[in-house]
Design an enzyme around this catalytic site. Structure first.
Site, short mmCIF file in Angstrom:
data_model
loop_
_atom_site.label_atom_id
_atom_site.label_comp_id
_atom_site.label_asym_id
_atom_site.label_seq_id
_atom_site.Cartn_x
_atom_site.Cartn_y
_atom_site.Cartn_z
N LYS A 1 0.82 -1.20 0.00
CA LYS A 1 0.00 0.00 0.00
C LYS A 1 0.86 1.26 0.00
CE LYS A 1 -3.16 -2.53 2.96
NZ LYS A 1 -3.52 -2.76 4.37
N GLY A 2 2.12 1.12 0.43
CA GLY A 2 2.97 2.29 0.70
C GLY A 2 3.15 3.24 -0.46
N GLU B 1 7.85 2.80 -5.56
CA GLU B 1 7.85 2.35 -4.17
C GLU B 1 7.90 3.55 -3.22
OE1 GLU B 1 7.14 0.49 -1.90
OE2 GLU B 1 8.50 -1.16 -1.55
N ASP B 2 7.47 3.32 -2.00
CA ASP B 2 7.55 4.39 -1.00
C ASP B 2 8.97 4.56 -0.47
OD1 ASP B 2 7.49 1.88 0.23
OD2 ASP B 2 6.00 2.42 1.74
N ASP C 1 14.75 0.22 1.98
CA ASP C 1 15.48 0.16 3.23
C ASP C 1 16.59 -0.89 3.07
OD1 ASP C 1 16.15 0.34 5.91
OD2 ASP C 1 14.42 -0.77 6.63
N LYS D 1 16.78 4.83 2.08
CA LYS D 1 17.65 4.67 3.26
C LYS D 1 18.87 3.89 2.81
CE LYS D 1 14.17 4.26 6.95
NZ LYS D 1 13.62 3.34 7.95
N PHE E 1 12.90 5.92 11.40
CA PHE E 1 11.62 5.35 11.02
C PHE E 1 10.66 6.48 10.68
CE2 PHE E 1 7.46 3.43 11.50
CZ PHE E 1 7.64 2.30 10.71
N ASP F 1 3.41 3.67 6.74
CA ASP F 1 2.60 3.42 7.93
C ASP F 1 3.40 3.04 9.16
OD1 ASP F 1 3.28 0.78 6.75
OD2 ASP F 1 2.06 0.03 8.41
N ARG G 1 -0.82 6.61 7.12
CA ARG G 1 -0.55 6.65 5.68
C ARG G 1 -1.15 7.90 5.04
NH1 ARG G 1 1.30 1.52 4.03
NH2 ARG G 1 0.42 -0.25 5.14
P1 IMP Z 1 13.17 -3.38 2.55
O1 IMP Z 1 12.78 -4.72 2.01
O2 IMP Z 1 13.96 -3.49 3.83
O3 IMP Z 1 13.82 -2.47 1.55
O4 IMP Z 1 11.83 -2.73 3.09
C1 IMP Z 1 11.04 -1.87 2.41
C2 IMP Z 1 9.69 -1.84 3.08
O5 IMP Z 1 9.83 -1.76 4.52
C3 IMP Z 1 8.93 -0.60 2.68
O6 IMP Z 1 8.17 -0.82 1.52
C4 IMP Z 1 8.10 -0.31 3.92
O7 IMP Z 1 6.92 -1.07 3.88
C5 IMP Z 1 8.94 -0.81 5.07
N1 IMP Z 1 9.72 0.28 5.70
C6 IMP Z 1 11.06 0.42 5.73
N2 IMP Z 1 11.44 1.53 6.38
C7 IMP Z 1 10.29 2.12 6.78
C8 IMP Z 1 10.00 3.35 7.50
O8 IMP Z 1 10.88 4.12 7.92
N3 IMP Z 1 8.69 3.61 7.71
C9 IMP Z 1 7.67 2.82 7.28
N4 IMP Z 1 7.90 1.68 6.60
C10 IMP Z 1 9.19 1.34 6.35
MG MG Z 2 5.89 -0.82 1.50
#
Ligand code: IMP
Ligand code: MG
Length: 172
Positions: A40-41, A96-97, A100, A128, A149, A156, A162
């Site tokens: 949803k992000g 994507e939002d 990370d 990030k 965060f 969210d 959101r």
């Molecule tokens: P990755 O697989 O670690 O790159 O994670 C990405 C997903 O983790 C994003 O699509 C978010 O859903 C969640 N996420 C990572 N960091 C944050 C944050 O600071 N706030 C909210 N959601 C986050």
């Molecule tokens: Mg997400």
């Protein structure tokens, strides 16, 4: 309740999204794209971004669950809702939002590549970068951020926040 501070204001978001839209329009000039929102992000970002893209496009949505806790993804990605159309021979722009660790996106990129897309690019609102554990090629970044965060504008905390029109950080 969280104690919120604005990290990126609504005006900053909208100005940067306009720039990204212009850049994407230029890069894809003469082509057609499939803009793929990861729900949803990515929803707020995608709907604002496409308003500034002037090449022909279709909007698609994908829902994945990436098991983890409320702060981190695990990288074990399960597709809960897939695209409606095949992407063979198509130019796909993933929206994507936030990236990370990169686990979620590297998994999605691999999956889409196997389906024979002509090109797959990635546009993330927030990056990030220091947190990366998996290599992911990111083509467009709205804002690089530190290891905090963040919530709002699609992002969210336990499914809440959101709807904020800006990006906020929890100051505890
Ligand atoms: P990755 O697989 O670690 O790159 O994670 C990405 C997903 O983790 C994003 O699509 C978010 O859903 C969640 N996420 C990572 N960091 C944050 C944050 O600071 N706030 C909210 N959601 C986050
Ligand atoms: Mg997400």
């Amino acid at each position: 309740m969280l104690n919120l501070d604005t990290l990126i204001s609504e005006e900053q978001l909208q100005a940067r999204i306009k720039e990204l839209g212009a850049q994407i329009s230029k890069d894809y000039a003469g082509k057609e794209i499939i803009v793929l929102c990861i729900l949803k992000g990515g929803v707020m970002f995608m709907t604002d971004l496409v308003k500034h893209i002037d090449v022909p496009l279709k909007m698609e949505f994908m829902v994945v669950s990436s098991y983890g806790d409320e702060y981190k993804s695990s990288g074990v990605v399960k597709v809960l809702k897939d695209l409606d159309e095949p992407i063979i021979g198509k130019n796909v722009l993933i929206v994507e939002d936030i990236i990370d660790s990169g686990r979620t996106l590297s998994c999605i990129q691999k999956m889409l590549q196997e389906r024979g897309a002509e090109s797959i690019k990635l546009c993330t609102l927030l990056d990030k970068k220091e947190e990366r554990v998996t290599e992911v090629r990111v083509d467009y970044v709205g804002f690089p951020i530190g290891n905090e965060f963040v919530i709002g504008y699609g992002l969210d905390y336990k499914q809440y926040y959101r709807n904020l029109p800006y990006i906020a950080v929890n100051r505890g």
